[in-house]
Design a protein around this motif. Sequence first.
Motif, PDB file in Angstrom:
ATOM      1  N   SER A  33     -44.790 -39.810  18.409  1.00  0.00           N
ATOM      2  CA  SER A  33     -43.838 -39.870  18.629  1.00  0.00           C
ATOM      3  C   SER A  33     -42.939 -40.442  17.671  1.00  0.00           C
ATOM      4  O   SER A  33     -42.382 -41.295  17.334  1.00  0.00           O
ATOM      5  CB  SER A  33     -43.906 -41.778  19.489  1.00  0.00           C
ATOM      6  OG  SER A  33     -43.270 -41.317  20.121  1.00  0.00           O
ATOM      7  N   HIS A  34     -42.656 -38.948  17.191  1.00  0.00           N
ATOM      8  CA  HIS A  34     -41.089 -38.356  17.238  1.00  0.00           C
ATOM      9  C   HIS A  34     -40.935 -38.651  15.369  1.00  0.00           C
ATOM     10  O   HIS A  34     -40.186 -38.801  14.254  1.00  0.00           O
ATOM     11  CB  HIS A  34     -40.123 -38.920  17.382  1.00  0.00           C
ATOM     12  CG  HIS A  34     -39.464 -38.225  18.364  1.00  0.00           C
ATOM     13  ND1 HIS A  34     -39.030 -37.656  18.581  1.00  0.00           N
ATOM     14  CD2 HIS A  34     -39.330 -38.833  19.572  1.00  0.00           C
ATOM     15  CE1 HIS A  34     -38.865 -36.969  19.882  1.00  0.00           C
ATOM     16  NE2 HIS A  34     -39.758 -38.345  21.062  1.00  0.00           N
ATOM     17  N   ASN A  78     -42.315 -34.867  20.306  1.00  0.00           N
ATOM     18  CA  ASN A  78     -42.608 -36.134  21.506  1.00  0.00           C
ATOM     19  C   ASN A  78     -43.236 -35.611  22.422  1.00  0.00           C
ATOM     20  O   ASN A  78     -43.701 -34.412  23.390  1.00  0.00           O
ATOM     21  CB  ASN A  78     -41.343 -35.646  22.365  1.00  0.00           C
ATOM     22  CG  ASN A  78     -41.892 -36.611  23.829  1.00  0.00           C
ATOM     23  OD1 ASN A  78     -42.087 -37.363  23.846  1.00  0.00           O
ATOM     24  ND2 ASN A  78     -40.269 -36.322  24.323  1.00  0.00           N
TER      25      ASN A  78
END
Length: 386
Positions: free
Chosen positions: A214-215, A242
């Motif tokens: 998640s980034h 992502n």
Amino acid sequence: MIHYGRQDITQDDIDAVVAVLKSVNLTQGPAIAQFEQCVANHTGAQHAVAVSNATAALHIACLALELGPGDWLWTTPNTFVASSNCALYCGAQVDFVDIDPRTYNLCPQRLEEKLIQAQKANKLPKVVVPVHLTGQPCDMAAIHALGQKYGFKIIEDASHAIGGRYKGEPIGNGRYSDITVFSFHPVKIITTGEGGMALTNSYELATRLGLLRSHGITRDPALMTEPMQGPWYYQQVALGFNYRMTDMQAALGVSQMTRLVDYVQRRHDIAHRYSELLADLPLTLPWQHQDSHSAYHLYVVRLQLDKISATHRQVFEALRANDIMVNLHYIPVHTQPFYQQMGFKQGDFPQAEQYYREAISIPMHVNLTDEELQFVSNCLREAMGL
């Protein structure tokens, strides 16, 4: 048409997904943690990180183990290209280890021989990726022992193998590896549509995997480099991606997990019936190691070509002409044009290449009927000219 693999979707599955669609969380909601806990509970792993697909899981597993430029990853040539591509995503180099002719998995003896030579050349791998082809686990105890001796990390590519067991314990428990990867593609044992998961017993690796999916962003004060500035605050502390799974997918996974044991048992029943129906044909049928309980994602037969008049391609095409959608798992990775540009060539891994010349994956999924199994058997007999 009889497909080699397909999903099984029930009304309970549909209801679970609809419930999420009617909720406020379509992504990054509670279904993700619930699915992760279901899989962790089944396998005995301490941590599970759900992602968008198994390729994503392999990628962040490599990054979590700090694979990078100048490093080597070794895997089997008898796999889907994702098992080796994950190293290239990280800037590392790839090499392969030939397969065991009975299990079709990475051979521990060939691995040890290659390690001895690599140590002399100062080119030992940082990561080894054994692949549990068809759902049968590799000889993980032997591979783990070599990892301890030669200092490499292990990622189990168990994309085919959720629900299987090794030495009486669930695949994915992490006893012999640093990270295990599962796939939930529609043809796999259970499905989330697309989806994957990385499991580990290391809190540090799990934290890293969670960031990378998640980034590289966190809202956890313990992971931040400076104090929280307010309830809105987050920090990017790593370069991530992502690779998140949606709550709809996770809800489907939770529902499917309730039937995992039954699914694997049904696949064993089908494999047993195939073994009866095909016993008198000039085929090499799947061999099961005494330490393994396969998830039976695939049922692969090998043609004994010296005993039949038809060619491998003729048998394959004859089956498809009868609407039996057989497949071939896999084309050896090192023979792909992209990998041949790196210097790999035909003849590098003879056991994997011989397997490719003979193998056909015949239908294996839980909704096959006895009549369909008989039909597949009859058509295979005819296709071989018997």
